[in-house]
Motif scaffolding. Structure first.
Motif, PDB file in Angstrom:
ATOM      1  N   PRO A   7       3.948 -15.408  36.063  1.00 16.71           N
ATOM      2  CA  PRO A   7       3.119 -14.738  36.499  1.00 16.71           C
ATOM      3  C   PRO A   7       3.203 -13.593  35.529  1.00 16.71           C
ATOM      4  N   PRO A   9       2.066  -9.772  34.288  1.00 17.32           N
ATOM      5  CA  PRO A   9       0.958  -8.206  35.150  1.00 17.32           C
ATOM      6  C   PRO A   9       0.055  -7.875  34.365  1.00 17.32           C
ATOM      7  N   ARG A 161     -10.848 -12.903  39.601  1.00 15.71           N
ATOM      8  CA  ARG A 161      -9.304 -14.013  39.693  1.00 15.71           C
ATOM      9  C   ARG A 161      -9.738 -15.131  39.334  1.00 15.71           C
ATOM     10  N   ARG A 190      -1.658  -9.924  45.511  1.00 10.16           N
ATOM     11  CA  ARG A 190      -0.350 -11.184  45.135  1.00 10.16           C
ATOM     12  C   ARG A 190      -0.497 -11.643  45.576  1.00 10.16           C
ATOM     13  N   ASP A 192      -2.992 -14.264  44.481  1.00  3.13           N
ATOM     14  CA  ASP A 192      -3.069 -14.366  42.595  1.00  3.13           C
ATOM     15  C   ASP A 192      -2.195 -14.423  42.088  1.00  3.13           C
ATOM     16  N   ARG A 193      -0.959 -14.035  42.406  1.00  2.00           N
ATOM     17  CA  ARG A 193       0.050 -13.716  41.942  1.00  2.00           C
ATOM     18  C   ARG A 193       1.078 -15.014  41.984  1.00  2.00           C
TER      19      ARG A 193
END
Length: 244
Positions: A7, A9, A161, A190, A192-193
């Motif tokens: 992922p 940032p 997201r 969190r 999502d990542r």
């Protein structure tokens, strides 16, 4: 083994187009923002913890009232007294700039809207004259959201997201998350990542792993379980074995 997707940032864009959902937590603030003629001295401050929607309320009120939006972290120099809204005003880069802005708005009768985590009277400033002016600003609290709004916020963060999480899993998460808007936002980010890195869906197992260190994660569930245990214990013969 399939390659793991890492992922990036990337910061999400500000939610300037998102709707302000009416809720008991923001009802007083919405009432004041809708009546700028009633602001004492033409000044108003919104305050509350992180994630409750202060910035969104400020920006949407600014758009409706024709106020320019300034960021506290960029507030320097001697700004003029145009009708203004200052987000994170409690983090003003220069106290003198905030002092001059308040004076300029006061002298011209221009509206001034501020937002911060604490009421202006509690902001830690070194200039005595600024402290005096801050104490004179009427402050309105934006509170932590209700259960209904928390549910809507969690769904919004996932949708923003583009993360698909089934309603049952969202309900499961809400039982375990602290009743705070900031916690809901952090959990969604969190997950999502983590889901992107794992290349899979948001599951309960993934949530337990990713959110285990979140303060009070699971506290609501544990409290509910304790209540059930006490209720069952009172009945004696009505107790049922726990299924694992």
């Amino acid at each position: 083994m399939s390659p793991r997707q890492l992922p990036l940032p990337l910061a999400l864009p500000p939610e300037r187009g998102a709707p302000v959902l009416p809720d008991s937590s923001n009802a007083v603030a919405r009432t004041w923002l809708a009546a700028p003629d009633d602001w004492p001295g033409g000044r108003l401050a919104l305050f509350g913890p992180e994630g409750v929607g202060k910035s969104l309320l400020l920006r949407q009120a600014a758009a409706r009232l024709g106020l320019r939006v300034l960021e506290g972290s960029a507030l320097r120099g001697v700004p003029d007294g145009l009708p203004s809204a200052v987000d994170d005003a409690d983090c003003a880069a220069e106290e003198e700039a905030l002092f001059h802005l308040i004076n300029a708005c006061s002298s011209t009768g221009a509206l001034l809207l501020l937002a911060g985590r604490e009421p202006p009277a509690r902001w830690r400033v070194k200039l005595p004259d600024l402290a005096s002016r801050l104490r004179a600003i009427h402050a309105v609290e934006v509170e932590e959201p209700s259960e209904q709004l928390l549910r809507a916020l969690l769904a919004h963060h996932f949708a923003e997201r583009q993360v698909r999480v089934d309603p049952a899993t969202q309900d499961w998460l809400l039982l375990r998350l602290p009743r705070e808007a900031a916690a809901v936002s952090l959990a969604a980010a969190r997950l999502d990542r983590a889901a992107l890195a794992a290349g899979g869906a948001v599951t309960r197992a993934l949530a337990r792993q990713v959110l285990a260190d979140l303060p009070f994660f699971g506290a609501e569930e544990d409290a509910a379980a304790d209540d059930v245990s006490v209720a069952d214990g009172a009945g004696g013969s009505n107790r049922h074995p726990t299924l694992l």
